[in-house]
Design a protein around this motif. Structure first.
Motif, PDB file in Angstrom:
ATOM      1  N   PHE A 338       0.822  -1.201   0.000  1.00 27.17           N
ATOM      2  CA  PHE A 338       0.000   0.000   0.000  1.00 27.17           C
ATOM      3  C   PHE A 338       0.863   1.262   0.000  1.00 27.17           C
ATOM      4  O   PHE A 338       0.418   2.329  -0.438  1.00 27.17           O
ATOM      5  N   THR A 339       2.095   1.147   0.457  1.00 23.61           N
ATOM      6  CA  THR A 339       2.991   2.298   0.457  1.00 23.61           C
ATOM      7  C   THR A 339       3.330   2.774  -0.953  1.00 23.61           C
ATOM      8  O   THR A 339       3.802   3.894  -1.134  1.00 23.61           O
ATOM      9  N   ASP A 340       3.094   1.929  -1.957  1.00 20.02           N
ATOM     10  CA  ASP A 340       3.325   2.330  -3.345  1.00 20.02           C
ATOM     11  C   ASP A 340       2.211   3.235  -3.864  1.00 20.02           C
ATOM     12  O   ASP A 340       2.272   3.690  -5.012  1.00 20.02           O
ATOM     13  N   LEU A 341       1.204   3.485  -3.028  1.00 15.89           N
ATOM     14  CA  LEU A 341       0.107   4.356  -3.430  1.00 15.89           C
ATOM     15  C   LEU A 341       0.299   5.778  -2.921  1.00 15.89           C
ATOM     16  O   LEU A 341      -0.622   6.582  -2.917  1.00 15.89           O
ATOM     17  N   ARG A 342       1.502   6.084  -2.490  1.00 14.85           N
ATOM     18  CA  ARG A 342       1.880   7.444  -2.097  1.00 14.85           C
ATOM     19  C   ARG A 342       2.921   7.945  -3.081  1.00 14.85           C
ATOM     20  O   ARG A 342       3.850   7.231  -3.427  1.00 14.85           O
ATOM     21  N   PHE A 343       2.780   9.183  -3.558  1.00 18.23           N
ATOM     22  CA  PHE A 343       3.615   9.674  -4.655  1.00 18.23           C
ATOM     23  C   PHE A 343       4.171  11.067  -4.349  1.00 18.23           C
ATOM     24  O   PHE A 343       3.554  11.852  -3.624  1.00 18.23           O
ATOM     25  N   HIS A 344       5.338  11.331  -4.930  1.00 15.54           N
ATOM     26  CA  HIS A 344       5.854  12.702  -4.959  1.00 15.54           C
ATOM     27  C   HIS A 344       5.315  13.350  -6.225  1.00 15.54           C
ATOM     28  O   HIS A 344       5.493  12.829  -7.323  1.00 15.54           O
ATOM     29  N   LEU A 345       4.642  14.477  -6.089  1.00 16.59           N
ATOM     30  CA  LEU A 345       3.968  15.111  -7.220  1.00 16.59           C
ATOM     31  C   LEU A 345       4.707  16.391  -7.599  1.00 16.59           C
ATOM     32  O   LEU A 345       4.506  17.449  -7.004  1.00 16.59           O
TER      33      LEU A 345
END
Length: 483
Positions: A338-345
């Motif tokens: 689930f940590t792959d669902l956080r992004f640097h934008l």
């Protein structure tokens, strides 16, 4: 609002074949339930046809009489065979509705009821009923839904009524207007909660399919960008995502409140949405072309967990954060967390600089600015983000990447308690919250929090406060000290 009920008691006649004793029993139990449980006056040969009666006259009178509101034709292999070959046997099984009788009856009076399917899963419908819409009651697992459909038909109370024609919309900006199919499905869910909660699972599946169709309308082409201010297009599309996000969150809320939220449905949803993080069209593309999708994914995950926490669905959250996700991307599939669902934008951070807003994190700013308090409060969202961080550490999720970083941490008061962790002081509440952490006993949880630690320096650059250890919010020795 008071429920409406027809003043006239509906009267129905059941026509069927005496194919087997088991089939006769099935018909009898259906008639019995309609009469006793739902107050529908059922005419049935077994209790209305007596010795000395003319059975053929009885049958024709039942079908053609204006006093009979509906005729239920129970279609099984026996009924189909006798009707198609015009055969009758001895006794009441000869009471079959013929095409000649059907010609004198209104179409909506006859309701074919399929009680049996053939080897190819086709209904046993007589030739003269082939074109009629039927109710399938052959599947035991779906019987209750079909029974509900039948009663509503008899009572002339359909689940879906044609709404009055509304006022047509005026579009000031056609390009910015999108039609969301998910809104209609959420509306159906609200109605199903009151009328037929068993439909919610099927509607949830329909919601997912419609969601991704809706989401596809928000794609950005490279040519759409003003390269002097590309973030403006991202913000425009993010504004368009708000109703779609809210439809998703309301769906989770409805499913949770009715205790039919499924971890696999949520995992499948986030696996499917991941494909939107990459541009898959033709022509030119940019690194930030999918940033509006990435933002929506991260925001939706926090929202979903906040709603689940609010509904005390602790086991679901534990499974959601512990599970592996199979994410598709252009070069194949990878197993993620689930940590792959956080992004640097990058688009949002460049916007932060371009417009001089001086936010520590423009992503965090937008997440907190877009909160819909209909579903959760700001504090509940901030708490959920922190809980996701602590769970990622305690459950050792993606340790090589440091777990889930709670981007909204900068918007919480450092001394503000996390409500869920404060509740651990109650033994009763602590026992129910154990599922969230995946521990079998309170002692195990005390031990885990006592030994908890994460790398120092978890903070945004330029800010003073590091993210504290979990024991800052709940000391191990305080767990379960109260009733």
């Amino acid at each position: 609002m008071d429920a409406l009920q027809n003043s006239k008691i509906p009267v129905v006649f059941i026509s069927y074949s005496w194919t087997t004793p088991e089939h006769e029993k099935w018909v009898y139990e259906l008639a019995e339930r309609l009469r006793e449980a739902d107050g529908i006056d059922v005419k049935l040969d077994k209790w209305d046809l007596k010795e000395g009666h003319d059975k053929f006259a009885f049958m024709e009178r039942m079908v053609t009489s204006p006093e009979i509101d509906k005729v239920l034709v129970i279609c099984d292999r026996g009924y189909q065979s006798k009707a198609n070959s015009n055969k009758g046997g001895v006794g009441t099984e000869k009471l079959l509705i013929t095409p000649e009788v059907m010609e004198n009856v209104e179409q909506n009076k006859i309701i074919p009821i399929v009680s049996e399917l053939d080897e190819d899963r086709n209904p046993y419908l007589p030739t003269f009923l082939k074109s009629r819409i039927y109710i399938d009651m052959s599947d035991a697992e779906k019987f209750e839904d079909s029974y509900e459909h039948l009663v509503r038909n008899i009572e002339n109370a359909p689940l879906y009524r044609k709404p009055p024609l509304g006022k047509r919309r005026v579009f000031n900006d056609q390009e910015a207007t999108i039609f969301l199919k998910t809104g209609g499905i959420v509306h159906q869910m609200r109605r199903a909660v009151e009328s037929n909660p068993r439909r919610l699972s099927a509607l949830a599946s329909n919601f997912s399919d419609s969601y991704f169709e809706d989401l596809d309308q928000l794609r950005i082409n490279y040519e759409d960008f003003d390269m002097q201010a590309p973030d403006e297009k991202i913000i425009e599309k993010l504004n368009n995502t708000i109703p779609l996000r809210d439809n998703f969150i309301e769906t989770i809320k409805i499913l949770s409140e009715n205790d039919i939220i499924e971890t696999e449905w949520l995992i499948d949803f986030f696996e499917r949405i991941f494909v939107f993080t990459e541009f898959r069209g033709k022509g030119n593309s940019s690194d930030f072309q999918c940033d509006h999708y990435k933002f929506l994914i991260q925001e939706s995950y926090i929202y979903a967990c906040a709603v689940l926490l609010k509904q005390s669905k602790y086991r679901v959250i534990n499974e959601l954060v512990s599970s592996s996700y199979m994410f598709d991307y252009q070069r194949g599939t990878f197993e993620g967390k689930f940590t792959d669902l956080r992004f640097h934008l990058s688009s949002l951070e460049s916007r932060n600089e371009r417009i001089g807003s001086r936010k520590i994190s423009y992503t965090a700013f937008l997440i907190t600015e877009r909160i819909n308090v209909t579903f959760i409060s700001k504090q509940e969202l901030l708490d959920a983000d922190m809980i996701l961080f602590y769970l990622s550490i305690m459950l050792n999720v993606s340790p090589d990447r440091g777990g889930w970083f709670p981007v909204t941490f900068i918007y919480r008061d450092y001394i503000q308690p996390i409500k869920l962790l404060a509740r651990l002081k109650s033994k009763r509440r602590a026992e129910s919250i154990l599922d969230l952490f995946g521990y079998a006993s309170i002692e195990n949880l005390r031990s885990a929090i006592s030994s908890y630690e994460h790398e120092t320096g978890y903070r945004f650059a330029g800010t003073g406060n590091n993210i504290p250890y979990i024991k800052y919010y709940i000391k191990p020795e305080e767990i379960a000290v109260n009733p």
